[in-house]
Write a protein that holds these residues in place. Structure first.
Motif, short mmCIF file in Angstrom:
data_model
loop_
_atom_site.label_atom_id
_atom_site.label_comp_id
_atom_site.label_asym_id
_atom_site.label_seq_id
_atom_site.Cartn_x
_atom_site.Cartn_y
_atom_site.Cartn_z
N MET A 1 -17.77 20.71 7.52
CA MET A 1 -18.51 19.63 7.69
C MET A 1 -19.47 19.21 6.69
SD MET A 1 -16.98 17.94 10.16
CE MET A 1 -17.96 16.68 10.43
N VAL A 2 -19.67 19.97 5.72
CA VAL A 2 -20.68 19.88 4.63
C VAL A 2 -20.21 18.97 3.58
CG1 VAL A 2 -21.71 22.12 5.28
CG2 VAL A 2 -19.84 21.86 3.54
N GLY A 3 -21.01 18.47 2.80
CA GLY A 3 -20.85 17.60 1.72
C GLY A 3 -20.33 16.19 2.10
N THR A 4 -20.01 15.33 0.95
CA THR A 4 -19.75 14.07 1.47
C THR A 4 -18.08 13.92 1.70
OG1 THR A 4 -18.87 13.65 -0.82
CG2 THR A 4 -21.20 13.35 -0.45
N LEU A 5 -17.79 12.90 2.13
CA LEU A 5 -16.45 12.71 2.66
C LEU A 5 -15.59 12.96 1.36
CD1 LEU A 5 -14.30 12.12 4.83
CD2 LEU A 5 -14.83 9.45 4.39
N ALA A 6 -15.92 12.28 0.23
CA ALA A 6 -15.12 12.48 -1.03
C ALA A 6 -15.05 13.90 -1.44
CB ALA A 6 -15.80 11.61 -2.13
N GLN A 7 -16.04 14.69 -1.24
CA GLN A 7 -16.06 16.06 -1.76
C GLN A 7 -15.12 16.89 -0.66
OE1 GLN A 7 -20.37 16.85 -1.08
NE2 GLN A 7 -20.46 17.35 -3.53
#
Length: 50
Positions: A1-7
């Motif tokens: 659950m880290v980073g952006t959705l795209a990542q």
């Protein structure tokens, strides 16, 4: 659950993972809509037999 959705999607693609977006559901998706969760899991498990 880290980073952006795209990542997160990019990392999943690079790992060869399949992803499903359960729109409208959160962390406890399995209790929010157990029927939809069961269908997604059953479809995934069924695809492994092919």
């Amino acid at each position: 659950m880290v980073g952006t959705l795209a990542q997160r999607y990019r990392a999943a693609r690079r790992a060869g993972a399949r992803t499903v977006t359960l729109h409208g559901l959160g962390h406890w998706w399995m209790t929010q809509d157990p029927g939809r969760g069961a269908r997604v899991l059953t479809d995934f498990w069924g695809s492994l037999d092919r």
